[in-house]
Design a protein around this motif. Structure first.
Motif, PDB file in Angstrom:
ATOM      1  N   LYS A  42       0.869  -1.221  -0.021  1.00 19.36           N
ATOM      2  CA  LYS A  42      -0.023  -0.141  -0.083  1.00 19.36           C
ATOM      3  C   LYS A  42       0.749   1.299   0.057  1.00 19.36           C
ATOM      4  N   ARG A  43       1.980   1.217   0.163  1.00 12.80           N
ATOM      5  CA  ARG A  43       2.912   2.462   0.259  1.00 12.80           C
ATOM      6  C   ARG A  43       3.597   2.536  -1.159  1.00 12.80           C
ATOM      7  N   HIS A  44       3.434   1.450  -2.187  1.00 11.32           N
ATOM      8  CA  HIS A  44       4.313   1.689  -3.257  1.00 11.32           C
ATOM      9  C   HIS A  44       3.346   2.112  -4.168  1.00 11.32           C
ATOM     10  N   PRO A  45       3.600   3.099  -5.135  1.00 10.70           N
ATOM     11  CA  PRO A  45       2.828   4.027  -6.128  1.00 10.70           C
ATOM     12  C   PRO A  45       2.004   3.182  -7.059  1.00 10.70           C
ATOM     13  N   LYS A  46       2.573   1.937  -7.571  1.00 10.90           N
ATOM     14  CA  LYS A  46       2.032   1.000  -8.416  1.00 10.90           C
ATOM     15  C   LYS A  46       1.290  -0.181  -7.861  1.00 10.90           C
ATOM     16  N   TRP A  47       1.700  -0.888  -6.957  1.00 10.34           N
ATOM     17  CA  TRP A  47       1.363  -1.794  -6.271  1.00 10.34           C
ATOM     18  C   TRP A  47      -0.077  -1.429  -5.492  1.00 10.34           C
ATOM     19  N   LYS A  48      -0.007  -0.274  -5.021  1.00  7.63           N
ATOM     20  CA  LYS A  48      -1.141  -0.077  -3.913  1.00  7.63           C
ATOM     21  C   LYS A  48      -2.688   0.083  -4.751  1.00  7.63           C
ATOM     22  N   LYS A  49      -2.496  -0.008  -5.916  1.00  8.53           N
ATOM     23  CA  LYS A  49      -3.635  -0.101  -6.812  1.00  8.53           C
ATOM     24  C   LYS A  49      -4.570  -1.411  -6.748  1.00  8.53           C
ATOM     25  N   VAL A  50      -3.433  -2.516  -6.478  1.00 10.17           N
ATOM     26  CA  VAL A  50      -4.025  -3.924  -6.410  1.00 10.17           C
ATOM     27  C   VAL A  50      -5.020  -4.300  -5.218  1.00 10.17           C
ATOM     28  N   PRO A  51      -6.154  -4.567  -5.349  1.00  3.54           N
ATOM     29  CA  PRO A  51      -7.158  -5.000  -4.230  1.00  3.54           C
ATOM     30  C   PRO A  51      -6.401  -6.062  -3.471  1.00  3.54           C
ATOM     31  N   VAL A  52      -6.341  -6.022  -2.284  1.00  8.29           N
ATOM     32  CA  VAL A  52      -5.897  -7.243  -1.209  1.00  8.29           C
ATOM     33  C   VAL A  52      -7.041  -7.773  -0.266  1.00  8.29           C
ATOM     34  N   ALA A  53      -7.054  -8.977  -0.317  1.00  3.37           N
ATOM     35  CA  ALA A  53      -8.225  -9.624   0.505  1.00  3.37           C
ATOM     36  C   ALA A  53      -7.456 -10.611   1.561  1.00  3.37           C
ATOM     37  N   ILE A  54      -7.476 -10.214   2.814  1.00  6.51           N
ATOM     38  CA  ILE A  54      -6.964 -11.158   3.682  1.00  6.51           C
ATOM     39  C   ILE A  54      -7.742 -12.313   3.814  1.00  6.51           C
ATOM     40  N   LEU A  55      -7.176 -13.409   3.808  1.00  7.51           N
ATOM     41  CA  LEU A  55      -7.625 -14.810   4.297  1.00  7.51           C
ATOM     42  C   LEU A  55      -6.639 -15.510   5.269  1.00  7.51           C
ATOM     43  N   SER A  56      -7.109 -15.351   6.468  1.00  5.23           N
ATOM     44  CA  SER A  56      -6.523 -15.942   7.717  1.00  5.23           C
ATOM     45  C   SER A  56      -7.489 -16.938   8.591  1.00  5.23           C
ATOM     46  N   THR A  57      -6.748 -17.586   9.495  1.00  8.86           N
ATOM     47  CA  THR A  57      -7.215 -18.470  10.278  1.00  8.86           C
ATOM     48  C   THR A  57      -7.827 -17.608  11.592  1.00  8.86           C
ATOM     49  N   SER A  58      -7.354 -16.419  11.532  1.00 10.16           N
ATOM     50  CA  SER A  58      -7.672 -15.568  12.415  1.00 10.16           C
ATOM     51  C   SER A  58      -9.252 -15.018  12.492  1.00 10.16           C
ATOM     52  N   SER A  59      -9.958 -15.073  13.598  1.00  7.64           N
ATOM     53  CA  SER A  59     -11.036 -14.507  13.705  1.00  7.64           C
ATOM     54  C   SER A  59     -11.094 -13.507  14.559  1.00  7.64           C
ATOM     55  N   ASN A  60      -9.855 -12.929  14.993  1.00  4.22           N
ATOM     56  CA  ASN A  60      -9.820 -11.508  15.884  1.00  4.22           C
ATOM     57  C   ASN A  60     -10.367 -10.417  15.392  1.00  4.22           C
ATOM     58  N   ILE A  61     -11.095  -9.897  16.073  1.00  9.42           N
ATOM     59  CA  ILE A  61     -11.731  -8.496  15.430  1.00  9.42           C
ATOM     60  C   ILE A  61     -10.708  -7.376  15.229  1.00  9.42           C
ATOM     61  N   ASP A  62      -9.877  -7.289  16.105  1.00  8.66           N
ATOM     62  CA  ASP A  62      -8.453  -6.374  16.110  1.00  8.66           C
ATOM     63  C   ASP A  62      -7.540  -6.684  14.744  1.00  8.66           C
ATOM     64  N   ASP A  63      -7.692  -8.082  14.225  1.00  7.74           N
ATOM     65  CA  ASP A  63      -6.894  -8.287  12.949  1.00  7.74           C
ATOM     66  C   ASP A  63      -7.817  -7.752  11.931  1.00  7.74           C
ATOM     67  N   GLN A  64      -9.033  -7.891  11.926  1.00  5.14           N
ATOM     68  CA  GLN A  64      -9.790  -7.479  10.817  1.00  5.14           C
ATOM     69  C   GLN A  64      -9.856  -6.100  10.492  1.00  5.14           C
ATOM     70  N   THR A  65     -10.034  -5.250  11.809  1.00  7.18           N
ATOM     71  CA  THR A  65     -10.110  -3.801  11.903  1.00  7.18           C
ATOM     72  C   THR A  65      -8.770  -3.296  11.365  1.00  7.18           C
ATOM     73  N   ARG A  66      -7.613  -3.874  11.872  1.00  5.58           N
ATOM     74  CA  ARG A  66      -6.427  -3.399  11.529  1.00  5.58           C
ATOM     75  C   ARG A  66      -6.058  -3.560  10.173  1.00  5.58           C
ATOM     76  N   SER A  67      -6.482  -4.755   9.479  1.00  2.00           N
ATOM     77  CA  SER A  67      -6.337  -4.972   8.055  1.00  2.00           C
ATOM     78  C   SER A  67      -7.012  -4.137   7.098  1.00  2.00           C
ATOM     79  N   GLN A  68      -8.239  -3.825   7.422  1.00  2.00           N
ATOM     80  CA  GLN A  68      -9.086  -2.965   6.831  1.00  2.00           C
ATOM     81  C   GLN A  68      -8.509  -1.254   6.717  1.00  2.00           C
TER      82      GLN A  68
END
Length: 134
Positions: free
Chosen positions: A76-102
């Motif tokens: 997300k800091r790279h001028p070209k790469w930041k355009k690519v959407p990123v979906a997190i797929l994790s074993t974590s169901s921690n709401i803090d991980d979800q909030t931080r990711s978004q």
């Protein structure tokens, strides 16, 4: 119309295998390329700057070398790469991980399911969310 190119970044062989089965059964027209960890993805982008970017990156959080959070930060800091959407797929169901990711720029957070059919549903829903956010 160009078929979606998806990059999967996950160090767990079983999860990569499940994803490959899911894509073969439910999204055979999509191109799935996998990377063992975030550093391998960043190295790929750095050494192939003229290659087309993927339509979506599916990123695990818990990986060696670069964690999912560290990888997401670099993307997300790279001028070209930041355009690519990123979906997190994790074993974590921690709401803090979800909030931080978004907050860091991920378009969605998905908890890894136990079956191919459930993973297909999550991927389809996640891609739709990421596509609508652009």
């Amino acid at each position: 119309m160009k078929e979606p190119a998806i990059f999967l970044v996950d160090d767990d062989d079983d999860d990569v295998y499940l994803a490959r089965l899911t894509f073969a059964a439910h999204f055979p027209e999509w191109t799935l390329t996998s990377f063992d960890d975030g550093q391998a993805l960043i190295d790929h982008f750095a050494t192939h700057p003229d290659n087309a970017l993927p339509d979506l990156i599916i990123l695990d959080l818990n990986m060696p070398r670069l964690t999912g959070f560290e990888t997401l930060t670099i993307l997300k800091r790279h001028p070209k790469w930041k355009k690519v959407p990123v979906a997190i797929l994790s074993t974590s169901s921690n709401i803090d991980d979800q909030t931080r990711s978004q907050a860091m720029g991920a378009c969605t957070f998905l908890v890894k399911p136990p079956s191919v059919d459930q993973l297909a549903l999550l991927i389809s829903e996640g891609k739709s969310i990421c596509d609508s956010g652009q």
